[in-house]
Design an enzyme around this catalytic site. Structure first.
Site, PDB file in Angstrom:
ATOM      1  N   TYR A  24       0.877  -1.149   0.348  1.00 44.77           N
ATOM      2  CA  TYR A  24      -0.152  -0.191  -0.380  1.00 44.77           C
ATOM      3  C   TYR A  24       0.812   1.360  -0.604  1.00 44.77           C
ATOM      4  CZ  TYR A  24      -3.639  -3.334   1.408  1.00 44.77           C
ATOM      5  OH  TYR A  24      -4.339  -4.790   1.492  1.00 44.77           O
TER       6      TYR A  24
ATOM      7  N   PHE B 162      -5.394  -1.240  10.041  1.00 43.43           N
ATOM      8  CA  PHE B 162      -5.942  -0.821   7.923  1.00 43.43           C
ATOM      9  C   PHE B 162      -6.540   0.482   8.552  1.00 43.43           C
ATOM     10  CE2 PHE B 162      -4.262  -4.915   7.719  1.00 43.43           C
ATOM     11  CZ  PHE B 162      -4.117  -4.809   6.020  1.00 43.43           C
TER      12      PHE B 162
ATOM     13  N   HIS C 118      -4.189   6.040  -1.082  1.00 46.28           N
ATOM     14  CA  HIS C 118      -5.199   6.641   0.476  1.00 46.28           C
ATOM     15  C   HIS C 118      -3.842   6.540   1.418  1.00 46.28           C
ATOM     16  CE1 HIS C 118      -8.833   5.957   2.280  1.00 46.28           C
ATOM     17  NE2 HIS C 118      -8.577   4.976   2.167  1.00 46.28           N
TER      18      HIS C 118
END
Length: 203
Positions: A27, A82, A32
């Site tokens: 990620y 998360f 994000h």
């Protein structure tokens, strides 16, 4: 605390700066995760390294601002949960450092702002952002936000797919500049207060 109060007017204790993102190398370059990117810059400015904390976050403690003139204690943190359960680490950090929610600054991606544009605010809605939704559910709305514009997804691309993709090659050409400016905005918010920081960075 008024929205234009500086840290010196808000009493003793550190500020908590929370960069939002998802943990793990898969990620790391996602839109994000821009909150993590800005948090990394702030940690580097403070001359510290992130360490694991019992709050399920990585934390670095130090000072931001001009040494001896407008230097303030700051805890920079990256939740290792998360994104959609960021409220848990945020609450644990708040409790550990015994600070009011008015001394929390959250850095996050914002779909409804053009890429690289910043907006600083206090309170307000979550605009569908799952990280903010989780934090607000846990702590209420009275925290500061540094909103980093990532723009809307092109065509019919789903929002979730868009924010979980890496910045494009075109975007990456300016990403260092924009994240550095976002780090400057966080420092200004803490040192100068919201109103002055908005005047400089809400453009």
């Amino acid at each position: 605390m008024t929205t234009n109060a500086s840290a010196s007017e808000a009493g003793a204790g550190p500020w908590l700066v929370l960069g939002l993102g998802n943990p793990g190398p898969d990620y790391a370059g996602n839109r994000h995760n821009v909150g993590f990117m800005v948090a990394d810059l702030l940690a580097a400015r403070m001359g510290g390294k992130f360490k694991s904390h019992k709050s399920r976050a990585q934390v670095v403690e130090g000072r931001l601002g001009t040494p001896g003139v407008s230097s303030h204690r700051v805890v920079v943190a990256k939740p290792m949960s998360f994104m959609n359960v960021s409220g848990g680490p945020a609450t644990a950090l708040r409790d550990f450092y015994k600070l009011p929610v008015e001394r929390l600054v959250v850095i996050h991606d914002e779909l409804d702002i053009d890429y690289g544009v910043l907006r600083l605010k206090k309170g307000g809605g979550d605009n569908g952002h799952n990280g903010l939704k989780s934090i607000t559910k846990s702590l209420g709305r009275d925290y500061f936000r540094v909103r980093f514009g990532v723009g809307r997804p092109p065509g019919r691309m789903q929002v979730a797919d868009y924010v979980l993709k890496d910045f494009s090659s075109t975007e990456r050409k300016e990403l260092d500049y924009f994240t550095d400016r976002a780090a400057d905005a966080v420092e200004s918010l803490i040192v100068d207060g919201l109103e002055r920081a908005q005047g400089t960075y809400n453009s």
